[in-house]
Design a protein around this motif. Structure first.
Motif, PDB file in Angstrom:
ATOM      1  N   ARG A 109       0.833  -1.214   0.000  1.00  0.00           N
ATOM      2  CA  ARG A 109       0.000   0.000   0.000  1.00  0.00           C
ATOM      3  C   ARG A 109       0.864   1.259   0.000  1.00  0.00           C
ATOM      4  O   ARG A 109       0.560   2.236  -0.695  1.00  0.00           O
ATOM      5  N   SER A 110       1.958   1.221   0.739  1.00  0.00           N
ATOM      6  CA  SER A 110       2.883   2.357   0.801  1.00  0.00           C
ATOM      7  C   SER A 110       3.394   2.743  -0.582  1.00  0.00           C
ATOM      8  O   SER A 110       3.416   3.918  -0.944  1.00  0.00           O
ATOM      9  N   SER A 157       8.949  15.536  12.234  1.00  0.00           N
ATOM     10  CA  SER A 157       7.627  16.115  12.514  1.00  0.00           C
ATOM     11  C   SER A 157       7.580  17.596  12.162  1.00  0.00           C
ATOM     12  O   SER A 157       6.498  18.148  11.972  1.00  0.00           O
ATOM     13  N   SER A 183      10.429   6.362   1.149  1.00  0.00           N
ATOM     14  CA  SER A 183       9.880   5.131   0.551  1.00  0.00           C
ATOM     15  C   SER A 183      10.116   5.144  -0.955  1.00  0.00           C
ATOM     16  O   SER A 183       9.939   6.182  -1.607  1.00  0.00           O
ATOM     17  N   GLY A 253       2.588  24.574   2.844  1.00  0.00           N
ATOM     18  CA  GLY A 253       1.252  24.075   2.509  1.00  0.00           C
ATOM     19  C   GLY A 253       1.252  23.176   1.275  1.00  0.00           C
ATOM     20  O   GLY A 253       0.360  22.326   1.138  1.00  0.00           O
ATOM     21  N   LEU A 256       2.294  19.669   2.469  1.00  0.00           N
ATOM     22  CA  LEU A 256       1.260  19.227   3.420  1.00  0.00           C
ATOM     23  C   LEU A 256      -0.053  18.901   2.700  1.00  0.00           C
ATOM     24  O   LEU A 256      -0.789  18.009   3.107  1.00  0.00           O
ATOM     25  N   LEU A 259       0.053  15.447   1.668  1.00  0.00           N
ATOM     26  CA  LEU A 259      -0.105  14.527   2.803  1.00  0.00           C
ATOM     27  C   LEU A 259      -1.579  14.277   3.108  1.00  0.00           C
ATOM     28  O   LEU A 259      -1.956  13.184   3.507  1.00  0.00           O
ATOM     29  N   ASP A 260      -2.412  15.285   2.910  1.00  0.00           N
ATOM     30  CA  ASP A 260      -3.857  15.070   3.127  1.00  0.00           C
ATOM     31  C   ASP A 260      -4.342  13.869   2.323  1.00  0.00           C
ATOM     32  O   ASP A 260      -5.084  13.022   2.824  1.00  0.00           O
ATOM     33  N   ARG A 263      -2.691  10.556   3.653  1.00  0.00           N
ATOM     34  CA  ARG A 263      -3.222  10.174   4.975  1.00  0.00           C
ATOM     35  C   ARG A 263      -4.640   9.614   4.855  1.00  0.00           C
ATOM     36  O   ARG A 263      -5.023   8.703   5.585  1.00  0.00           O
ATOM     37  N   THR A 333      -8.276  18.973   6.699  1.00  0.00           N
ATOM     38  CA  THR A 333      -7.040  18.324   7.150  1.00  0.00           C
ATOM     39  C   THR A 333      -7.255  17.668   8.508  1.00  0.00           C
ATOM     40  O   THR A 333      -6.807  16.540   8.750  1.00  0.00           O
ATOM     41  N   GLU A 383       3.788   9.823   7.791  1.00  0.00           N
ATOM     42  CA  GLU A 383       2.646  10.681   7.411  1.00  0.00           C
ATOM     43  C   GLU A 383       2.074  11.403   8.623  1.00  0.00           C
ATOM     44  O   GLU A 383       0.869  11.649   8.691  1.00  0.00           O
ATOM     45  N   GLY A 384       2.952  11.752   9.580  1.00  0.00           N
ATOM     46  CA  GLY A 384       2.515  12.399  10.811  1.00  0.00           C
ATOM     47  C   GLY A 384       2.345  11.355  11.893  1.00  0.00           C
ATOM     48  O   GLY A 384       1.589  10.394  11.712  1.00  0.00           O
TER      49      GLY A 384
HETATM   50  P1  TGC Z   1       1.709  25.299   9.962  1.00  0.00           P
HETATM   51  O1  TGC Z   1       2.128  26.682  10.369  1.00  0.00           O
HETATM   52  O2  TGC Z   1       0.589  24.635  10.683  1.00  0.00           O
HETATM   53  O3  TGC Z   1       1.396  25.277   8.420  1.00  0.00           O
HETATM   54  C1  TGC Z   1       2.264  25.836   7.443  1.00  0.00           C
HETATM   55  C2  TGC Z   1       1.438  26.233   6.231  1.00  0.00           C
HETATM   56  O4  TGC Z   1       0.872  25.041   5.652  1.00  0.00           O
HETATM   57  C3  TGC Z   1      -0.581  25.154   5.661  1.00  0.00           C
HETATM   58  N1  TGC Z   1      -1.091  23.816   5.928  1.00  0.00           N
HETATM   59  C4  TGC Z   1      -1.648  23.052   4.998  1.00  0.00           C
HETATM   60  N2  TGC Z   1      -1.933  23.288   3.705  1.00  0.00           N
HETATM   61  C5  TGC Z   1      -2.505  22.296   3.000  1.00  0.00           C
HETATM   62  N3  TGC Z   1      -2.787  21.097   3.527  1.00  0.00           N
HETATM   63  C6  TGC Z   1      -2.510  20.828   4.832  1.00  0.00           C
HETATM   64  N4  TGC Z   1      -2.747  19.624   5.331  1.00  0.00           N
HETATM   65  C7  TGC Z   1      -1.919  21.827   5.631  1.00  0.00           C
HETATM   66  N5  TGC Z   1      -1.502  21.905   6.916  1.00  0.00           N
HETATM   67  C8  TGC Z   1      -1.000  23.126   7.086  1.00  0.00           C
HETATM   68  C9  TGC Z   1      -0.875  26.148   6.751  1.00  0.00           C
HETATM   69  O5  TGC Z   1      -2.127  26.754   6.552  1.00  0.00           O
HETATM   70  C10 TGC Z   1       0.268  27.125   6.578  1.00  0.00           C
HETATM   71  O6  TGC Z   1      -0.004  27.913   5.436  1.00  0.00           O
HETATM   72  P2  TGC Z   1       0.454  29.466   5.375  1.00  0.00           P
HETATM   73  O7  TGC Z   1      -0.046  29.933   4.059  1.00  0.00           O
HETATM   74  O8  TGC Z   1      -0.187  30.093   6.570  1.00  0.00           O
HETATM   75  O9  TGC Z   1       1.959  29.428   5.476  1.00  0.00           O
HETATM   76  O10 TGC Z   1       3.030  24.390  10.016  1.00  0.00           O
HETATM   77  P3  TGC Z   1       3.923  23.930  11.239  1.00  0.00           P
HETATM   78  O11 TGC Z   1       5.325  24.161  10.837  1.00  0.00           O
HETATM   79  O12 TGC Z   1       3.429  24.506  12.530  1.00  0.00           O
HETATM   80  O13 TGC Z   1       3.689  22.347  11.250  1.00  0.00           O
HETATM   81  C11 TGC Z   1       2.441  21.814  11.503  1.00  0.00           C
HETATM   82  C12 TGC Z   1       2.486  20.266  11.502  1.00  0.00           C
HETATM   83  C13 TGC Z   1       3.318  19.754  12.661  1.00  0.00           C
HETATM   84  C14 TGC Z   1       1.068  19.798  11.678  1.00  0.00           C
HETATM   85  C15 TGC Z   1       2.976  19.727  10.165  1.00  0.00           C
HETATM   86  O14 TGC Z   1       4.182  20.195   9.809  1.00  0.00           O
HETATM   87  C16 TGC Z   1       2.958  18.234  10.070  1.00  0.00           C
HETATM   88  O15 TGC Z   1       1.962  17.697   9.579  1.00  0.00           O
HETATM   89  N6  TGC Z   1       4.032  17.478  10.481  1.00  0.00           N
HETATM   90  C17 TGC Z   1       4.125  16.044  10.246  1.00  0.00           C
HETATM   91  C18 TGC Z   1       5.106  15.777   9.135  1.00  0.00           C
HETATM   92  C19 TGC Z   1       4.672  14.677   8.224  1.00  0.00           C
HETATM   93  O16 TGC Z   1       3.543  14.237   8.214  1.00  0.00           O
HETATM   94  N7  TGC Z   1       5.595  14.215   7.400  1.00  0.00           N
HETATM   95  C20 TGC Z   1       5.284  13.200   6.451  1.00  0.00           C
HETATM   96  C21 TGC Z   1       6.423  12.984   5.491  1.00  0.00           C
HETATM   97  S1  TGC Z   1       5.983  12.025   4.072  1.00  0.00           S
HETATM   98  C22 TGC Z   1       5.778  10.476   4.639  1.00  0.00           C
HETATM   99  O17 TGC Z   1       5.822  10.173   5.783  1.00  0.00           O
HETATM  100  C23 TGC Z   1       5.508   9.489   3.598  1.00  0.00           C
HETATM  101  S2  TGC Z   1       5.323   7.882   4.155  1.00  0.00           S
HETATM  102  C24 TGC Z   1       4.722   7.285   2.725  1.00  0.00           C
HETATM  103  C25 TGC Z   1       4.380   5.863   2.704  1.00  0.00           C
HETATM  104  O18 TGC Z   1       5.320   5.026   2.604  1.00  0.00           O
HETATM  105  O19 TGC Z   1       3.151   5.553   2.662  1.00  0.00           O
END
Ligand code: TGC
Ligand code: FAD
Length: 404
Positions: A109-110, A157, A183, A253, A256, A259-260, A263, A333, A383-384
Motif C-alpha cells: 500500500r505504501s 515532525s 519510501s 502548505g 502538506l 499529505l492530506d 493520509r 485536514t 505521514e505524521g
Molecule cells: P503550519 O504553520 O501549521 O502550516 C504551514 C502552512 O501550511 C498550511 N497547511 C496546509 N496546507 C494544506 N494542507 C494541509 N494539510 C496543511 N496543513 C497546514 C498552513 O495553513 C500554513 O499555510 P500558510 O499559508 O499560513 O503558510 O506548520 P507547522 O510548521 O506549525 O507544522 C504543523 C504540523 C506539525 C502539523 C505539520 O508540519 C505536520 O503535519 N508534520 C508532520 C510531518 C509529516 O507528516 N511528514 C510526512 C512525510 S511524508 C511520509 O511520511 C511518507 S510515508 C509514505 C508511505 O510510505 O506511505
C-alpha cells in the motif's frame, strides 16, 4: 523455514482464505463500480501477491515484478484523470483500493500511496501541462516509480525547518542537502523533492535518476515495512533544469496538501490490515481446540473478537463518511488526521489481540498477523505521528496550535 527436532521444516504459506467483513452493511452504500474495483483488486492480490509477500518481507525486498499488476488494478493514480493515464475514480474507490492493498501488506500500500498521492498528485496539482504530460502517464503505467522527499535527518515532525536548499544559477538550479526515510527511493526514477530557495520559501522540484550528484542509498535494518524499499536522497551540487520546478504552489502548505491525500488513503488502508488480522483470528478461534472446545467458545476469546469487529466497524463508518466529504471537496485536514490516527491505532490493537488468539502460531510467518503488527509501527509514525495528529485535532478544536 524453522528447525524442529534437528529437521528443517518448511512451513507452508497458509492459503489466503480472506473474505471481507461488513457488520453494518456498508456495502449497500457502495456503487456497483466501487464493488467491482475492490473485487478485481482482491482477486489479483490473492493470486499474485499473497503467495509471495512473506518471502519478500523476510528478504526485505519489494517485489518489483508486481508493478505492472498494481498499475492494471488502478493503484497508481486512482483519482488522476484518465487523460493523464490515471483511473479517474472517486475517493471512495481510491480508499477501497488502499484497503485491499494493505489487507495484504502495508508496504505494498505504501508504494501505491507514494506513487499516487505524493508523486502523481503534486505533479498533477502543482505542475504545468508539460510536466503532467511528461511524467503522469509513465507513473500511471508503473513504467516509472517516484518517491517523495520531505523528511530530513534533523526535521521529521517539523518539516518546515528543512535545510535542503537550491540556488538560482541563471540557466539551472543548484540543489544541495539530504532527505531520509524515503519510501521507494532506492529504485525510483524520479523524486519530488521539497527544498528552500534563497529566500527560505519551500518549492517542489522533480529530480531525475542519473542527474550528476544525486544518489539514493538504501536504508537497512528495518524490523517493519520490510517489503517496502526505504532510502536516503542525497543532493551534492545537483544541477536541476528550471523546467523541473513545480510552478503552481509553494510554501509548506504544498507538501502538506499532498499529505492530506496520502493520509486519507492510510485511514482506509489500516482497516485492511485490521480486517486481515480479525479474519484470521475468527477462523482460528473456531478451528483451534483446547480443553475439548474451540477457543472461540471461551468468553475471553469472544470479548477480544467482539471488540475487534466493533472497532473495525466504527473505523469503516468513519472512512466512508470521510470519503463522501472528500468526493464533495469538503474534508478538512483535521478530519483526515482524526481518521488516520484512529484507524492506525485501532489496527495495531486488533493485530495485538489477534496475535494473542493465535497463541504461539501467531508469531510465525504462517500467519500474516506479526507482519501486519510490525508494519503498523511504521504506519503509526509516518505521514505524521500518532501524537502529531492528536495535536492537529487539538489545534482545530481549540484554535490554539500546541506544536511549538
Ligand atoms: P503550519 O504553520 O501549521 O502550516 C504551514 C502552512 O501550511 C498550511 N497547511 C496546509 N496546507 C494544506 N494542507 C494541509 N494539510 C496543511 N496543513 C497546514 C498552513 O495553513 C500554513 O499555510 P500558510 O499559508 O499560513 O503558510 O506548520 P507547522 O510548521 O506549525 O507544522 C504543523 C504540523 C506539525 C502539523 C505539520 O508540519 C505536520 O503535519 N508534520 C508532520 C510531518 C509529516 O507528516 N511528514 C510526512 C512525510 S511524508 C511520509 O511520511 C511518507 S510515508 C509514505 C508511505 O510510505 O506511505
Ligand atoms: P520525530 O519528529 O523526531 O518525533 C519523535 C517523537 O517525538 C515522536 O513520538 C513524535 O510524536 C514526538 N514529537 C515530535 N514533535 C512533537 C511535538 N511538537 N509535540 C509532541 N510530540 C512531538 N518521509 C518522507 O518525506 N517521505 C517518505 O516516503 C517517507 N517514508 C517513510 C517510510 C518509513 C518506513 C518511515 C518509518 C518513515 C518514512 N518517512 C518518510 C518519514 C516519516 O514521515 C517521519 O518518520 C515522521 O514524520 C516522524 O518524524 P521522525 O521520525 O523524525 O520523528
Amino acid at each position: 523455514m524453522i528447525t524442529f527436532a534437528g529437521l528443517n521444516v518448511i512451513i507452508k504459506m497458509a492459503e489466503d482464505r480472506y473474505s471481507g467483513h461488513d457488520y453494518y452493511l456498508i456495502d449497500e452504500l457502495l456503487t456497483d463500480e466501487q464493488k467491482l474495483i475492490r473485487q478485481s483488486a482482491r482477486d489479483w492480490l490473492k493470486a499474485e501477491v499473497s503467495p509471495i509477500i512473506e518471502d519478500y518481507y523476510e528478504k526485505a525486498e519489494f517485489p518489483n515484478q508486481i508493478l505492472p499488476g498494481l498499475a492494471s488494478i488502478g493503484a497508481f493514480g486512482p483519482y488522476i484523470p484518465e487523460e493523464y493515464g490515471g483511473a479517474g475514480l472517486d475517493q471512495i474507490s481510491y480508499g477501497l483500493l488502499m484497503q485491499e492493498l494493505e489487507r495484504v501488506d502495508s508496504g505494498v500500500r505504501s508504494t501505491a500511496s507514494v506513487q499516487s498521492s505524493l508523486v502523481m498528485y503534486p505533479i498533477y496539482k502543482y505542475g504545468n501541462e508539460d510536466q503532467r504530460k511528461k511524467y503522469l502517464p509513465k507513473l500511471a503505467s508503473g513504467e516509472w516509480i517516484g518517491c517523495f522527499g520531505l523528511t530530513e535527518p534533523d526535521y521529521g515532525s517539523n518539516p518546515g525547518g528543512m535545510v535542503t536548499n537550491f540556488k538560482d544559477m541563471g540557466d539551472h538550479y543548484l540543489l544541495n542537502g539530504a532527505k531520509m526515510w524515503i519510501s521507494n527511493a532506492p529504485f525510483a526514477q524520479i523524486a519530488v523533492v521539497w527544498a528552500k530557495d534563497e529566500t527560505g520559501r519551500i518549492h517542489g522540484l522533480i529530480v531525475e535518476r542519473g542527474m550528476e550528484g544525486f544518489s539514493t542509498p538504501e536504508m537497512h535494518g528495518k524490523h517493519s515495512l520490510r517489503a517496502s524499499s526505504t532510502g536516503e536522497l542525497i543532493f551534492s551540487n545537483v544541477k536541476v533544469p528550471k523546467e523541473n520546478l513545480l510552478p503552481n504552489k509553494s510554501g509548506l502548505g504544498a507538501p502538506l496538501g499532498c499529505l492530506d491525500s496520502a493520509r486519507f488513503g492510510i485511514a482506509w488502508g489500516a482497516i485492511g490490515a485490521a480486517l486481515d488480522c480479525y479474519d484470521s483470528a475468527l477462523r482460528y478461534s473456531k478451528e483451534r481446540i483446547q480443553f475439548d472446545k474451540p477457543i472461540g467458545a471461551f468468553q475471553l476469546t469472544q470479548k477480544k473478537l467482539a471488540e475487534m469487529i466493533t472497532e473495525i466497524t466504527k473505523a469503516q463508518l468513519l472512512t466512508f463518511r470521510l470519503g463522501q466529504l472528500r468526493n464533495e471537496g469538503r474534508a478538512t485536514t483535521a478530519q483526515i488526521s482524526m481518521a488516520k490516527r484512529n484507524n492506525v491505532d485501532m489496527a495495531l490493537h486488533v493485530a495485538r489481540e489477534a496475535r494473542q488468539i493465535h497463541g504461539a502460531m501467531g508469531i510465525t510467518n504462517e500467519y500474516s498477523i506479526m507482519r501486519h503488527m510490525a508494519n503498523l509501527e511504521s504506519v503509526i509514525t509516518y505521514e505524521g505521528t500518532h501524537d502529531i495528529h492528536l495535536l492537529i485535532t487539538g489545534a482545530d478544536i481549540t484554535g490554539i496550535p500546541a506544536f511549538k
